[in-house]
Design a protein around this motif. Structure first.
Motif, PDB file in Angstrom:
ATOM      1  N   LYS A   1       0.844  -1.191   0.000  1.00 47.00           N
ATOM      2  CA  LYS A   1       0.000   0.000   0.000  1.00 47.00           C
ATOM      3  C   LYS A   1       0.883   1.245   0.000  1.00 47.00           C
ATOM      4  O   LYS A   1       1.943   1.259   0.628  1.00 47.00           O
ATOM      5  CB  LYS A   1      -0.887  -0.016   1.252  1.00 47.00           C
ATOM      6  CG  LYS A   1      -1.982   1.022   1.302  1.00 47.00           C
ATOM      7  CD  LYS A   1      -2.858   0.788   2.533  1.00 47.00           C
ATOM      8  CE  LYS A   1      -4.052   1.706   2.568  1.00 47.00           C
ATOM      9  NZ  LYS A   1      -4.926   1.431   3.738  1.00 47.00           N
ATOM     10  N   VAL A   2       0.447   2.287  -0.680  1.00 42.34           N
ATOM     11  CA  VAL A   2       1.228   3.523  -0.752  1.00 42.34           C
ATOM     12  C   VAL A   2       1.109   4.297   0.553  1.00 42.34           C
ATOM     13  O   VAL A   2       0.008   4.534   1.061  1.00 42.34           O
ATOM     14  CB  VAL A   2       0.761   4.397  -1.922  1.00 42.34           C
ATOM     15  CG1 VAL A   2       1.517   5.732  -1.939  1.00 42.34           C
ATOM     16  CG2 VAL A   2       0.956   3.668  -3.250  1.00 42.34           C
ATOM     17  N   VAL A   3       2.261   4.685   1.086  1.00 43.15           N
ATOM     18  CA  VAL A   3       2.326   5.462   2.327  1.00 43.15           C
ATOM     19  C   VAL A   3       3.287   6.624   2.128  1.00 43.15           C
ATOM     20  O   VAL A   3       4.062   6.662   1.169  1.00 43.15           O
ATOM     21  CB  VAL A   3       2.809   4.588   3.511  1.00 43.15           C
ATOM     22  CG1 VAL A   3       1.869   3.413   3.741  1.00 43.15           C
ATOM     23  CG2 VAL A   3       4.250   4.084   3.274  1.00 43.15           C
ATOM     24  N   GLN A   4       3.245   7.562   3.065  1.00 45.53           N
ATOM     25  CA  GLN A   4       4.242   8.630   3.095  1.00 45.53           C
ATOM     26  C   GLN A   4       5.188   8.352   4.247  1.00 45.53           C
ATOM     27  O   GLN A   4       4.770   8.181   5.391  1.00 45.53           O
ATOM     28  CB  GLN A   4       3.592  10.005   3.259  1.00 45.53           C
ATOM     29  CG  GLN A   4       4.594  11.154   3.111  1.00 45.53           C
ATOM     30  CD  GLN A   4       3.921  12.506   2.998  1.00 45.53           C
ATOM     31  OE1 GLN A   4       2.734  12.652   3.298  1.00 45.53           O
ATOM     32  NE2 GLN A   4       4.663  13.518   2.551  1.00 45.53           N
ATOM     33  N   ARG A   5       6.474   8.268   3.940  1.00 45.43           N
ATOM     34  CA  ARG A   5       7.483   7.944   4.940  1.00 45.43           C
ATOM     35  C   ARG A   5       7.731   9.135   5.865  1.00 45.43           C
ATOM     36  O   ARG A   5       7.375  10.270   5.545  1.00 45.43           O
ATOM     37  CB  ARG A   5       8.794   7.576   4.224  1.00 45.43           C
ATOM     38  CG  ARG A   5       8.745   6.303   3.415  1.00 45.43           C
ATOM     39  CD  ARG A   5       9.845   6.257   2.348  1.00 45.43           C
ATOM     40  NE  ARG A   5      11.119   6.731   2.832  1.00 45.43           N
ATOM     41  CZ  ARG A   5      12.195   5.949   3.074  1.00 45.43           C
ATOM     42  NH1 ARG A   5      12.106   4.644   2.858  1.00 45.43           N
ATOM     43  NH2 ARG A   5      13.325   6.473   3.482  1.00 45.43           N
ATOM     44  N   PRO A   6       8.383   8.892   7.017  1.00 40.01           N
ATOM     45  CA  PRO A   6       8.715   9.994   7.925  1.00 40.01           C
ATOM     46  C   PRO A   6       9.579  11.076   7.280  1.00 40.01           C
ATOM     47  O   PRO A   6       9.510  12.245   7.679  1.00 40.01           O
ATOM     48  CB  PRO A   6       9.472   9.287   9.057  1.00 40.01           C
ATOM     49  CG  PRO A   6       8.919   7.900   9.061  1.00 40.01           C
ATOM     50  CD  PRO A   6       8.676   7.575   7.626  1.00 40.01           C
ATOM     51  N   ASP A   7      10.382  10.692   6.262  1.00 38.09           N
ATOM     52  CA  ASP A   7      11.225  11.690   5.588  1.00 38.09           C
ATOM     53  C   ASP A   7      10.461  12.462   4.510  1.00 38.09           C
ATOM     54  O   ASP A   7      11.034  13.293   3.796  1.00 38.09           O
ATOM     55  CB  ASP A   7      12.471  11.034   4.989  1.00 38.09           C
ATOM     56  CG  ASP A   7      12.157   9.994   3.909  1.00 38.09           C
ATOM     57  OD1 ASP A   7      10.973   9.855   3.531  1.00 38.09           O
ATOM     58  OD2 ASP A   7      13.098   9.320   3.447  1.00 38.09           O
ATOM     59  N   GLY A   8       9.157  12.197   4.378  1.00 36.34           N
ATOM     60  CA  GLY A   8       8.330  12.914   3.417  1.00 36.34           C
ATOM     61  C   GLY A   8       8.221  12.256   2.056  1.00 36.34           C
ATOM     62  O   GLY A   8       7.374  12.630   1.246  1.00 36.34           O
ATOM     63  N   LYS A   9       9.077  11.270   1.782  1.00 38.88           N
ATOM     64  CA  LYS A   9       9.039  10.580   0.494  1.00 38.88           C
ATOM     65  C   LYS A   9       7.894   9.566   0.490  1.00 38.88           C
ATOM     66  O   LYS A   9       7.491   9.062   1.536  1.00 38.88           O
ATOM     67  CB  LYS A   9      10.368   9.880   0.221  1.00 38.88           C
ATOM     68  CG  LYS A   9      11.550  10.836   0.080  1.00 38.88           C
ATOM     69  CD  LYS A   9      12.834  10.081  -0.244  1.00 38.88           C
ATOM     70  CE  LYS A   9      14.051  11.012  -0.266  1.00 38.88           C
ATOM     71  NZ  LYS A   9      13.962  12.002  -1.352  1.00 38.88           N
ATOM     72  N   PHE A  10       7.394   9.270  -0.701  1.00 41.90           N
ATOM     73  CA  PHE A  10       6.311   8.306  -0.855  1.00 41.90           C
ATOM     74  C   PHE A  10       6.883   6.961  -1.265  1.00 41.90           C
ATOM     75  O   PHE A  10       7.830   6.882  -2.055  1.00 41.90           O
ATOM     76  CB  PHE A  10       5.303   8.809  -1.882  1.00 41.90           C
ATOM     77  CG  PHE A  10       4.585  10.052  -1.443  1.00 41.90           C
ATOM     78  CD1 PHE A  10       3.358   9.970  -0.800  1.00 41.90           C
ATOM     79  CD2 PHE A  10       5.165  11.305  -1.631  1.00 41.90           C
ATOM     80  CE1 PHE A  10       2.698  11.115  -0.369  1.00 41.90           C
ATOM     81  CE2 PHE A  10       4.515  12.462  -1.209  1.00 41.90           C
ATOM     82  CZ  PHE A  10       3.284  12.363  -0.571  1.00 41.90           C
ATOM     83  N   ALA A  11       6.302   5.884  -0.726  1.00 41.19           N
ATOM     84  CA  ALA A  11       6.818   4.544  -0.989  1.00 41.19           C
ATOM     85  C   ALA A  11       5.706   3.530  -0.808  1.00 41.19           C
ATOM     86  O   ALA A  11       4.635   3.840  -0.276  1.00 41.19           O
ATOM     87  CB  ALA A  11       7.982   4.224  -0.044  1.00 41.19           C
ATOM     88  N   THR A  12       5.970   2.307  -1.243  1.00 42.13           N
ATOM     89  CA  THR A  12       5.045   1.209  -0.975  1.00 42.13           C
ATOM     90  C   THR A  12       5.474   0.519   0.316  1.00 42.13           C
ATOM     91  O   THR A  12       6.667   0.425   0.612  1.00 42.13           O
ATOM     92  CB  THR A  12       5.026   0.198  -2.126  1.00 42.13           C
ATOM     93  OG1 THR A  12       6.346  -0.288  -2.374  1.00 42.13           O
ATOM     94  CG2 THR A  12       4.480   0.838  -3.392  1.00 42.13           C
ATOM     95  N   SER A  13       4.488   0.044   1.061  1.00 46.30           N
ATOM     96  CA  SER A  13       4.746  -0.617   2.336  1.00 46.30           C
ATOM     97  C   SER A  13       4.009  -1.959   2.357  1.00 46.30           C
ATOM     98  O   SER A  13       2.870  -2.062   1.892  1.00 46.30           O
ATOM     99  CB  SER A  13       4.252   0.262   3.488  1.00 46.30           C
ATOM    100  OG  SER A  13       4.457  -0.367   4.733  1.00 46.30           O
TER     101      SER A  13
END
Length: 394
Positions: A360-372
């Motif tokens: 699922k697509v999330v926003q990481r703590p560093d602000g970048k978007f990634a799949t989790s």
């Protein structure tokens, strides 16, 4: 213009004489033609593939099997005739030992026969059409990715598990798109309310979005790589359709998320690997990759990294004797390397046997978007065409 660039140790391949001595098997370097789509709307996918390969070679100390590696980077420009012309030059003029990479299945179909009939190993790090998984399998063809149906079948299983009854299918009109639709339908037992095929260069999805809004399906399944995915996700969100679950493959991933950003949040994809995998090899790869390239690696990069590891293990197994084709093949079949995915082996048709995950697509703590990673969906999955492969074991 011949868009080829050179990466590696020693003299440039482009500066080498056209005739290579017969003692080539004892060469001081492994020569690799790395083919990827590096221009146009789909370039982000090819860049991930290229950088993943470079990261793998870097972790191996700039060598494959103890030999320095010379990588000739070829931009196929998403044109079959361009891919064919440039790969033939790499085979005939540059005498490469391996052809690696390839984002799109139609590019693979353009170069498959010239490479394998030349008895040169072709290792794809993404494209995995059904064409070469069954009766068309070859002793000189391997992939570190998947058979095209499998990620889509994974999402078909997800739709089934979620209890969806009516799904709208939207894919591009080429071999991988057809495999995507077939793969999804292989595990989804509900109704496909419409199955729409669009040109591979389409960026306006107004008609398709309107159809979805009118049909009101329980969910949408789509495979839209690269620029197609960026355009579709933005237009889907803008049309107010986010309440209809968005199930996808290679549509929201680390190659497209920098452009999709918030528009993709919460959307699903199926994958063999995600950047939050906890094994040590994967964590090292993600950390070093982001330090070198300043973006989050996705499946494309991970699969190319594993391609470097596979070739490294094979060249090592034959003691650097690149003329030992049988030995190289046997070693690649053993897949004696640590995959970023963890559980991974090669089937009789040289396609991986591996696990598939819902992400699922999330926003990481560093602000970048990634799949989790959400959960594992399929374990040790064998592609549906493997039984048709009549390739003899070594």
């Amino acid at each position: 213009m011949d868009r080829r660039s050179f990466l590696g140790a020693g003299a440039s391949l482009l500066a080498m004489p056209a005739i290579i001595p017969a003692a080539r098997a004892q060469s001081a370097a492994v020569k690799v033609a790395f083919v990827a789509t590096l221009s146009g709307p789909a370039a982000a996918l090819g860049v991930q593939l290229r950088d993943g390969w470079a990261a793998g070679v870097k972790h191996l100390g700039g060598k494959l099997g103890g030999l320095p590696v010379e990588t000739l980077v070829i931009d196929d420009e998403l044109k079959p005739e361009t891919a064919l012309t440039r790969v033939r030059a790499a085979l005939d003029r540059d005498k490469v030992d391996f052809v690696v990479g390839v984002v799109f299945s139609n590019m693979l179909q353009a170069i498959f026969r010239p490479v394998t009939e030349n008895e040169t190993f072709l290792v794809t790090a993404n494209a995995g059409p059904s064409t070469y998984a069954g009766r068309g399998c070859s002793p000189y063809f391997f992939t570190t990715a998947y058979q095209n149906d499998q990620p889509h079948a994974t999402m078909g299983q997800v739709a089934q598990d979620f209890g969806y009854k009516r799904v709208f299918v939207l894919v591009p009109n080429y071999q991988a798109g057809k495999d995507a639709a077939a793969g999804f339908r292989s595990r989804f037992k509900g109704e496909v309310v419409d199955e729409v095929y669009v040109p591979l260069n389409q960026l306006d999805f107004a008609n398709e979005v309107a159809k979805i809004a009118a049909l009101k399906p329980d969910a949408v399944f789509t495979f839209m790589p690269g620029g197609l995915g960026v355009a579709l996700v933005r237009q889907y969100r803008q049309a107010g359709l986010a309440d209809i679950p968005f199930l996808s493959t290679f549509t929201v991933d680390e190659a497209t998320l920098p452009a999709q950003r918030e528009a993709a949040l919460g959307f699903y994809t199926a994958a063999t690997w995600a950047p939050d995998f906890a094994n040590a090899q994967s964590q090292r790869f993600v950390q070093d990759f982001m330090a070198d390239y300043n973006y989050v690696p996705g499946n494309y990069a991970a699969q190319a990294y594993d391609a470097a590891s596979m070739i490294d293990s094979a060249v090592k197994a034959v003691g650097g004797k690149l003329s030992d084709k049988a030995g190289l093949r046997a070693a690649m079949e053993k897949a004696d390397f640590t995959s970023l995915r963890g559980n991974f082996r090669v089937g009789r048709n040289h396609y991986p046997v591996q696990d598939f995950y819902l992400c699922k697509v999330v926003q990481r703590p560093d602000g970048k978007f990634a799949t989790s990673t959400v959960r594992k969906v399929l374990s040790d999955d064998v592609d549906p065409y493997a039984g048709e492969c009549r390739m003899r074991a070594t």
